[in-house]
Design a protein around this motif. Structure first.
Motif, short mmCIF file in Angstrom:
data_model
loop_
_atom_site.label_atom_id
_atom_site.label_comp_id
_atom_site.label_asym_id
_atom_site.label_seq_id
_atom_site.Cartn_x
_atom_site.Cartn_y
_atom_site.Cartn_z
N GLY A 193 -5.51 13.20 -13.48
CA GLY A 193 -6.59 12.45 -12.82
C GLY A 193 -6.34 10.96 -12.72
O GLY A 193 -7.22 10.23 -12.26
N ASN A 194 -5.17 10.49 -13.13
CA ASN A 194 -4.85 9.06 -13.06
C ASN A 194 -3.78 8.82 -12.01
O ASN A 194 -2.91 9.67 -11.78
CB ASN A 194 -4.37 8.55 -14.41
N PRO A 195 -3.78 7.64 -11.37
CA PRO A 195 -2.73 7.34 -10.38
C PRO A 195 -1.49 6.77 -11.04
O PRO A 195 -1.49 6.42 -12.22
CB PRO A 195 -3.41 6.28 -9.50
N VAL A 196 -0.44 6.64 -10.23
CA VAL A 196 0.74 5.88 -10.61
C VAL A 196 0.57 4.49 -10.01
O VAL A 196 0.26 4.35 -8.83
CB VAL A 196 2.04 6.53 -10.09
N VAL A 197 0.72 3.46 -10.83
CA VAL A 197 0.57 2.07 -10.36
C VAL A 197 1.94 1.55 -9.96
O VAL A 197 2.88 1.54 -10.76
CB VAL A 197 -0.04 1.18 -11.46
N ILE A 198 2.04 1.14 -8.70
CA ILE A 198 3.30 0.62 -8.15
C ILE A 198 3.20 -0.90 -8.08
O ILE A 198 2.22 -1.44 -7.57
CB ILE A 198 3.58 1.19 -6.75
N GLN A 205 2.34 -7.95 -6.42
CA GLN A 205 1.34 -7.15 -5.71
C GLN A 205 1.41 -5.70 -6.22
O GLN A 205 2.49 -5.19 -6.52
CB GLN A 205 1.60 -7.18 -4.20
N THR A 206 0.25 -5.05 -6.30
CA THR A 206 0.21 -3.68 -6.81
C THR A 206 -0.50 -2.75 -5.83
O THR A 206 -1.28 -3.20 -4.98
CB THR A 206 -0.51 -3.61 -8.16
N ALA A 207 -0.20 -1.46 -5.98
CA ALA A 207 -0.87 -0.43 -5.20
C ALA A 207 -0.86 0.85 -6.03
O ALA A 207 0.01 1.03 -6.90
CB ALA A 207 -0.16 -0.21 -3.87
N ASN A 208 -1.81 1.72 -5.77
CA ASN A 208 -1.92 2.97 -6.52
C ASN A 208 -1.61 4.17 -5.64
O ASN A 208 -1.94 4.18 -4.44
CB ASN A 208 -3.34 3.14 -7.09
N THR A 209 -1.00 5.17 -6.25
CA THR A 209 -0.89 6.46 -5.58
C THR A 209 -2.23 7.18 -5.69
O THR A 209 -3.16 6.70 -6.34
CB THR A 209 0.18 7.33 -6.24
N ALA A 253 0.85 -1.19 0.00
CA ALA A 253 0.00 0.00 0.00
C ALA A 253 0.89 1.23 0.00
O ALA A 253 1.93 1.26 0.66
CB ALA A 253 -0.92 0.02 1.22
N VAL A 254 0.49 2.23 -0.74
CA VAL A 254 1.22 3.50 -0.73
C VAL A 254 0.77 4.26 0.51
O VAL A 254 -0.37 4.74 0.59
CB VAL A 254 0.92 4.33 -2.00
N THR A 255 1.64 4.34 1.51
CA THR A 255 1.29 4.97 2.78
C THR A 255 1.79 6.41 2.88
O THR A 255 1.30 7.16 3.72
CB THR A 255 1.84 4.15 3.95
N THR A 256 2.75 6.78 2.06
CA THR A 256 3.16 8.18 1.96
C THR A 256 3.22 8.54 0.49
O THR A 256 3.97 7.91 -0.28
CB THR A 256 4.53 8.42 2.61
N GLN A 257 2.41 9.50 0.10
CA GLN A 257 2.35 9.88 -1.31
C GLN A 257 3.65 10.55 -1.74
O GLN A 257 4.38 11.10 -0.92
CB GLN A 257 1.17 10.83 -1.55
N PRO A 258 3.97 10.50 -3.03
CA PRO A 258 5.15 11.23 -3.51
C PRO A 258 5.06 12.70 -3.10
O PRO A 258 3.96 13.27 -2.98
CB PRO A 258 5.07 11.06 -5.03
#
Length: 838
Positions: free
Chosen positions: A370-375, A382-386, A306-311
């Motif tokens: 309006g789109n996230p970055v997919v990590i 496993q993936t997570a979005n910003t 999970a992205v817990t701290t945004q860029p």
């Protein structure tokens, strides 16, 4: 006994005094029949001599008249005669059984009854005594059976058994008979043990002692301790890929004890068990402990991210800063054992991860707004979005074609003036509008709007005097999703009108009454926006004329800079040049004057901004200028003062190839003084106090500080000082002599220096101040905010004011400076780092 007979006489004579006899024989046949002496009555009371004999009765009839005596007649024999009714008896035998607590003892006896009566319900008692002689003998409560289970209270005692015989009939109760005492009673040894422990399972909670006890449930011992020896996850679960061991403690109970000799218990599901260690003595309730080893838990697998701290940067603007930066983003990995790990993206990337779009991607409004970055975590997929990105399109700033600062001319009063031209262009199809202003000073502050909204403006020459003009050009583009307007302010034009007949020159002459310095050209890969560049100077004194600043990328300048830097340094060269606005020739500030320049920090160096150095080339080497960082409107700027203009560069030096190997066991990574000790050690300022110790809390001596400054100076001083307490050959001897010669120290005034005395914070400040040349403090009264300022010695006032304002010696909390406090080695290392890095 009573004899019985029938008397008869044929003559009818009545019975007279018949005679009687009694006999005893050995059997019914009359063996050894003997007349019983004195037994001459019709009755006979059996005697003890009759026991076992057979008895017969004889009568000799006698008539009262006539023939008086008849023939004797004997009865049949009865017997055998038994003894008289008596109480039963018992004869006890030795007690049998093991004399250990918990063992069963059994009493033994033989029952007898002379009358042949059968045994009824005989009664029993058990006694305990302190010795075999029966000292303090007492009955054992509740012990009324022929058997007895030894209790812990019997430990060390002697036990006896008592029976009271009871017959089923006749005389019922005999006399109680007690056995001999046997003892002493000892505790039973526990020689083996088995426990039930749930083996570690990845992600499961470890079993505790209470659960293990419930599963084991042994009557002889209790599981009182179960300690898992290896680390668990943050939420106290078993980690992955870990061999766990557990230390188990068992406590004996129920009158038993663990033997002294070691034995190997068993533990279901374990890989191995070591032998026991007994503690607590040779008594009930002693303990054994042992270690159980289990098989390794399963492999660690990332189960989610999970992205817990945004860029740090999530909002961009096309054509301005639309390059994706993932710096500062943190991803929290959750593993299959419940543990977590935080991964920080440095330089926009992190090992084992990919991003879509990639760090450094040029973003567009159409594709990314309006789109996230997919990590993606590569190994586990496993993936997570910003959060969603914002990619704005702003209106572009107008570009003014002409430089109005060159239109600095003089006119005669009422002379026809040339129009000022602020014609501008835009590239985004917006609408351009103009607004002209005038001012009485060379500034945009306090200007007056002229109400002219076209590209050109012709100054009035009707009144004598100097007027300053500029134009604000606005681009309005309502089609963009960002800022719809953008403005560009022209350079200021200086127009002087001479009074009629005043001898003024023609309009072609250049005005020189108010020299200015302006940025006229920016052509650089790292600097593109002139509005972000600020140049300040005392132009009149430093140059005596108006000056144009040009920032460019000069090939020769870049070659010079690169030739002087390291291969792995981050180097961003540029050229700053100053030109006279009169003749367009290069100029330099006069001696003693400088130009203050503020530049935006390039985005490539934002993450390393604290490490940036501003350098310029001088005589084949790089000189570093003092610089300051500041943030304004969410942008970072670096400011420095330039005395000489030549090739410049912003540099972040590469980290050393071999990082510092900390030799000090008493300096840990998280200690506040860790970096200061590293700095002092790497720069040869301070050494350890032992082979692997630094002793950070040890108070620093005056001799130590003198030695640090001596090493820093690189002096080769070998003379002796005049202090009586500085012995030749002492480690600080040369340093003290050097410091005395340099007037850095003066001693106590009695030819004594006190090299081994603890140095105070104000003494340390004074030595550094003198070493630095006794610079003046920015504010000599700047220490009044400290509650203990009155404690500062007079000689240290200026030194401490300077050291505090320069950030070399800081307060200690609670508004205290602690001038008389002793400086520890950790504090000395931090102070020296502060001093040398200023």
């Amino acid at each position: 006994m009573t004899g019985h007979y029938t008397y008869s006489d044929v003559n009818g004579d009545l019975q007279g005094t018949s005679t009687f006899k009694w006999y005893r024989s050995d059997n019914a046949a009359g063996l050894n029949k003997t007349e019983i002496a004195g037994a001459t009555s019709i009755t006979y009371e059996l005697q003890s001599a009759d026991e076992g004999k057979y008895i017969s009765f004889e009568v000799t009839p006698v008539a009262l008249t006539g023939t008086t005596q008849g023939t004797a007649v004997e009865s049949g024999r009865v017997g055998a005669v038994v003894p008289a009714e008596a109480a039963p008896t018992a004869a006890v035998q030795p007690i049998t059984g093991t004399l250990q607590v918990g063992a069963t003892l059994t009493g033994h006896y033989t029952y007898s009854d002379v009358n042949g009566d059968l045994e009824g319900t005989s009664t029993y008692k058990w006694y305990r005594a302190d010795n075999a002689a029966g000292l303090n003998k007492a009955p054992i409560a509740g012990a009324t059976s022929i058997t007895y289970v030894l209790q812990s209270a019997d430990t060390g005692k002697y036990i006896s058994f008592e029976v009271t015989p009871v017959a089923a009939s006749g005389t019922l109760q005999g006399t109680a008979v007690e056995s001999a005492s046997t003892g002493p009673v000892v505790l039973a040894d526990i020689t083996a043990a088995s426990v039930t422990i749930t083996a570690p399972v990845l992600g499961a909670a470890p079993q505790n002692a209470a659960a293990a006890e419930a599963a084991t449930a042994n009557p002889d011992y209790t599981v009182t301790g179960l300690v898992w020896n290896e680390a668990l996850t943050a939420d106290n679960k078993f980690k992955a890929g870990q061999v766990y061991t557990a230390t188990v403690t068992l406590t004996s109970k129920n009158g038993k004890k663990f033997q002294d000799a070691a034995f190997t218990p068993t533990a279901a599901g374990s890989a191995s068990v070591v032998t026991t260690t007994t503690a607590g003595g040779d008594v009930a309730g002693n303990t054994v402990s042992f270690t159980v080893t289990f098989a390794e838990t399963g492999a660690l697998i990332v189960s989610s991210i999970a992205v817990t701290t945004q860029p740090t940067k999530m909002s961009y603007t096309e054509t301005t800063d639309a390059v994706l930066e993932l710096n500062g983003m943190q991803v929290t990995e959750t593993n299959n054992d419940g543990s977590t790990n935080v991964v920080t993206f440095t330089d926009g990337t992190a090992a084992g991860y990919t991003a879509t779009p990639l760090n450094g991607t040029s973003l567009t409004n159409a594709a990314h707004n309006g789109n996230p970055v997919v990590i993606t975590h590569t190994a586990s997929t496993q993936t997570a979005n910003t959060d969603n990105l914002t990619v704005n399109v702003n209106a572009t700033a107008p570009v003014i074609t002409n430089d109005l600062s060159t239109a600095q001319v003089e006119y005669s009063q009422n002379e026809a003036a040339t129009a000022l031209d602020a014609t501008a262009t835009v590239t985004d199809g917006g609408t351009i509008s103009y607004a002209w202003y005038s001012n009485t000073t060379n500034s945009t502050v306090g200007a007056t709007a002229l109400g002219v909204t076209i590209a050109t403006y012709t100054p009035s020459t009707a009144a004598a005097g100097t007027t300053y003009y500029y134009c604000v050009v606005t681009n309005t583009n309502n089609a963009v999703n960002g800022t719809t307007t953008a403005q560009t302010t022209s350079a200021i034009s200086n127009i002087k009108v001479n009074a009629a007949g005043g001898g003024g020159s023609s309009h072609s002459s250049t005005v020189s009454n108010t020299p200015v310095i302006t940025v006229s050209e920016v052509k650089s890969e790292i600097f593109s926006n002139a509005e972000d560049i600020k140049v300040e100077a005392d132009v009149s004194s430093a140059f005596g004329q108006s000056v144009a600043v040009k920032i460019t990328d000069d090939t020769e300048s870049q070659k010079e800079i690169f030739s002087l830097t390291g291969d792995n340094d981050k180097v961003y060269p540029f050229d700053i040049s100053l030109y006279s606005k009169k003749n367009n020739e290069r100029v330099q500030p006069k001696d003693g004057y400088s130009v203050k320049i503020t530049l935006p920090v390039p985005k490539e160096l934002l993450d390393d901004r604290e490490k940036i150095k501003v350098v310029y080339g001088k005589n084949g080497s790089l000189e570093t200028l003092k610089s300051e960082l500041a943030e304004k409107d969410r942008k970072w700027y670096i400011t420095f003062e330039a005395f000489h203009f030549s090739p410049y560069a912003l540099i972040v030096s590469a980290e050393p190839a071999n990082p510092w190997a900390n030799p000090f066991s008493d300096v840990k990574e998280g200690d506040w003084y860790h970096s200061a000790v590293q700095y002092a050690a790497q720069n040869g300022l301070m050494k350890g106090t032992g082979s692997n110790t630094f002793s950070p809390e040890l108070v620093t001596s005056r001799g130590m500080i003198a030695t640090i400054l001596y090493n820093l100076d690189g002096s080769g001083e070998t003379e002796q000082s005049s202090f009586k307490d500085v012995k030749p050959g002492a480690y600080y001897a040369n340093a003290v002599a050097w410091a005395q010669k340099k007037s850095i120290i003066a001693g106590y005034g009695n030819e004594m220096f006190g090299p081994d005395d603890s140095i105070t914070r104000e003494q340390l400040a004074a030595m550094l101040w003198k070493y630095a040349g006794q610079p003046a403090a920015a504010d000599s009264k700047g220490l009044v905010s400290f509650k203990d300022a009155v404690e500062i010695s007079a000689y240290a006032q200026n030194a401490l004011a300077w050291a505090n304002q320069e950030g070399i010696i800081n307060g200690k909390g609670g508004s205290l400076l602690d001038p008389k406090g002793k400086a520890t080695r950790a504090e000395a290392a931090q102070i020296m780092q502060n001093f040398l890095q200023k």
